[in-house]
Design a protein around this motif. Sequence first.
Motif, PDB file in Angstrom:
ATOM      1  N   UNK A  38      37.584  36.743  33.064  1.00 10.01           N
ATOM      2  CA  UNK A  38      38.415  37.016  34.223  1.00 10.01           C
ATOM      3  C   UNK A  38      39.756  36.393  33.955  1.00 10.01           C
ATOM      4  N   UNK A  39      40.890  37.071  34.069  1.00 13.27           N
ATOM      5  CA  UNK A  39      42.142  36.721  33.771  1.00 13.27           C
ATOM      6  C   UNK A  39      42.099  35.344  34.632  1.00 13.27           C
ATOM      7  N   UNK A  40      42.981  34.343  33.891  1.00 17.84           N
ATOM      8  CA  UNK A  40      43.244  32.953  34.193  1.00 17.84           C
ATOM      9  C   UNK A  40      43.817  32.838  35.790  1.00 17.84           C
ATOM     10  N   UNK A  41      44.553  33.990  36.140  1.00 15.74           N
ATOM     11  CA  UNK A  41      45.327  33.801  37.176  1.00 15.74           C
ATOM     12  C   UNK A  41      44.093  33.953  38.400  1.00 15.74           C
ATOM     13  N   UNK A  94      46.215  37.121  42.283  1.00 11.34           N
ATOM     14  CA  UNK A  94      45.453  36.204  42.594  1.00 11.34           C
ATOM     15  C   UNK A  94      45.007  36.507  43.836  1.00 11.34           C
ATOM     16  N   UNK A  95      43.943  35.717  44.146  1.00  9.35           N
ATOM     17  CA  UNK A  95      43.296  35.917  45.547  1.00  9.35           C
ATOM     18  C   UNK A  95      44.222  35.395  46.656  1.00  9.35           C
ATOM     19  N   UNK A  96      44.361  36.004  47.774  1.00  9.62           N
ATOM     20  CA  UNK A  96      45.055  35.572  48.879  1.00  9.62           C
ATOM     21  C   UNK A  96      44.844  34.223  49.069  1.00  9.62           C
ATOM     22  N   UNK A  97      43.523  33.816  49.168  1.00  8.63           N
ATOM     23  CA  UNK A  97      43.030  32.450  49.448  1.00  8.63           C
ATOM     24  C   UNK A  97      43.704  31.533  48.386  1.00  8.63           C
ATOM     25  N   UNK A  98      43.866  31.691  47.248  1.00  4.74           N
ATOM     26  CA  UNK A  98      44.259  30.771  46.244  1.00  4.74           C
ATOM     27  C   UNK A  98      45.766  30.548  46.422  1.00  4.74           C
ATOM     28  N   UNK A 109      48.024  32.708  32.775  1.00  5.45           N
ATOM     29  CA  UNK A 109      48.659  32.791  33.846  1.00  5.45           C
ATOM     30  C   UNK A 109      50.083  33.077  33.544  1.00  5.45           C
ATOM     31  N   UNK A 110      50.489  32.197  32.561  1.00  7.39           N
ATOM     32  CA  UNK A 110      52.056  32.309  32.188  1.00  7.39           C
ATOM     33  C   UNK A 110      52.186  33.730  31.707  1.00  7.39           C
ATOM     34  N   UNK A 111      51.410  34.144  30.647  1.00  6.01           N
ATOM     35  CA  UNK A 111      51.581  35.636  30.189  1.00  6.01           C
ATOM     36  C   UNK A 111      51.639  36.653  31.250  1.00  6.01           C
ATOM     37  N   UNK A 112      50.890  36.493  32.246  1.00  6.41           N
ATOM     38  CA  UNK A 112      50.715  37.522  33.428  1.00  6.41           C
ATOM     39  C   UNK A 112      51.937  37.589  33.993  1.00  6.41           C
ATOM     40  N   UNK A 113      52.580  36.344  34.403  1.00  3.90           N
ATOM     41  CA  UNK A 113      53.890  36.253  35.065  1.00  3.90           C
ATOM     42  C   UNK A 113      54.781  36.996  34.225  1.00  3.90           C
ATOM     43  N   UNK A 114      54.923  36.643  32.989  1.00  7.53           N
ATOM     44  CA  UNK A 114      55.920  37.284  31.888  1.00  7.53           C
ATOM     45  C   UNK A 114      55.990  38.660  31.956  1.00  7.53           C
TER      46      UNK A 114
END
Length: 647
Positions: A366-369, A398-402, A142-147
């Motif tokens: 699946x990507x952690x996010x 990420x999904x809208x739901x999460x 998740x952190x890498x994806x945000x980065x």
Amino acid sequence: DYVSKKHIGDGRKSLPIYQFKDKLLQMIRDNQVLVIVGETGSGKTTQVPQYLHEAGYTKQGKIICTQPRRVAAMSVAARVAVEMGVKLGHEVGFKIRFEDCTSEKTVVEYMTDGMLLREFSSQPDLKNCSVIMVDEAHERTVSTDIIFSLVKDLARQRSDLKLLISSATLDAEKFSDYFDCAPILEIPGRQYPVDILYKQPVDEILEEAVAATLHIHVTQQPGDILVFLTGQEDIETVEEMLREKVKHYGSKMGELIIHPLFANLPTELQARIFDPIPEKARKVILATNIAETSLTIEGIRYVIDSGLCKLSSYSPRTDMGSLQVTDISKASAMQRAGRAGRTGPGKCIRLYAPDHFQNQMEDNCVPEIQRSDIVSVVLTLKALGINDFKNFDFMDPPSDESMIKALELLYALGALNSKGDLTRIGKLMAEFPLDPKLSRMLIAAEKYGCAEEVMTIAAMLSVDNAIFYSPKNLQAMAENAKKRFEDGDVGDHIALLRVYNSWKETDFSSGWCRENFIQARSMKRARDVRDQLMNLMEKAGIELNSNPNDLDAIKKAIMSGFFPHIGILQGSGSYRILKGLQNVQIHPKSGMARVQPNPRWVVFHELVLTRKEYMRHVSEVKPKWLLEIAPHYYERKELEKFFPRLL
Ligand code: ADP
Ligand code: MG
């Protein structure tokens, strides 16, 4: 000294990436963003920052290289310090949660991706930094994806900043596309053929892993063994089983040197995996998927792959995150096998059937996010001033739901107001490098007058399963020692508090730890974490008040963060999660597991899914506290549904 320097120098030159040094530097000069793809062990992590340093980039600012794993950040920094002939923490350092090993001098900084996110919040333009290398990009944490998104944006504002995205797998196109068609540099691997053998388990997987290890040791040519297991617990079990066998058959076979390798292992022990071994001996490393791509260990000829790993998973339906043992992906299975062919032809034994590989395993993870709880991320983004999640440039959203669930929880925790803006509490929470539930619990503690106590509990929880140990031959004694802390069925949280306070009373004595079957190393780590938390609390202006005797107050503070984690007794030993509605049990290692009659309402720290779904770190609570603490989260109606006569 000269000899060792020359040796290291030669070693560096023999890495595959060395042939590409000039090309790499040229491409970096010509492009702002570059994607680097190369086999594990080709030299990306250790060499690229050094090349850039030698080429003068650090004169403009430091080089940051991110790692998804703490272990990798520490170990790689230590290695690079040796290669550069400097002391760790001087020119080369690392930053991980609760540990900053850098100084004014540091120009090459390895850090976890989570730490880089924190740097962004204190300094959004990262102006003292000339190069950012997002390493192990294929892990897609998740952190890498945000980065990815933050650095993409930053690169547009800062033309002097260089960005490197490096990956061990061939999904480079995706990274390149995302970064506006950035060029890709491919470092061809040096890979020998690896024979793949399948062995469908007849026994428990751990027994199979032990049997396969011994079989290789007794029948096969020299070469070290790498065994992929799910986590610390399994690794320690296998280690013990192997040592037991070695004791019995030791004289009849060659020496077997066993090393565990997992994220919570203390640094000194982690470093031992690289130690040279006696000529006739064989090394076996029992590892989590840390050893898949982020650490390279030379000399591995045999890989034993359980086919499993532990992943954080989250289901928006039940709104619960947990650590789950799951099948690895085909891509991971190939990476694992590849570890056997680095120095010569190798063998990989897969403890599953070919059919399982073909039909059960997904191609890629699946990507952690998209599979885990994103509450923490949403809070971080809010703290960075990012509010428009719909238009945030996620590589995979990420999904809208999460997302909605995350916003709901942050609202219930008091981190967001009804307009969705960060509150004062929310800002404080974002200051703590912790799960938002833990941060909330720390902040609430002041109100309940027990900040000291709750801080200790938070520190103890952060080193979790390694506090108590129980040697096979002294199990009853260890069990009794543990029971003394649980006296009065106070629950696991208070038991952890008592352990810490008793240890403190002995002036942090290691002897006391031994007598009480407590891991001294884990306690020292808890003390370090506690010191860090104390600094953060002081910085946040939270009063460090104390009231060790008001256990209800302590539990209320815990519940102020963990109110989503409430279990209600359904019938002997079986609990139902109030909001998530699934059925769970108290972890057998919890002090509350043997309390009769079973407590009706409990708060728990986390869920672990092994064969069953277990609540770990459990304490009894009173349901009426829920209405006091989480009126937005649980409506009266909802509680009445379960216990009509309760309220
Ligand atoms: P990559 O990032 O491409 O997977 P690395 O830069 O991590 O490759 O590793 C390059 C080489 O450096 C490895 O083959 C390994 O032999 C060596 N190496 C890395 N870390 C250590 C260490 N802590 N101790 C000894 N050797 C190491
Ligand atoms: Mg690497």
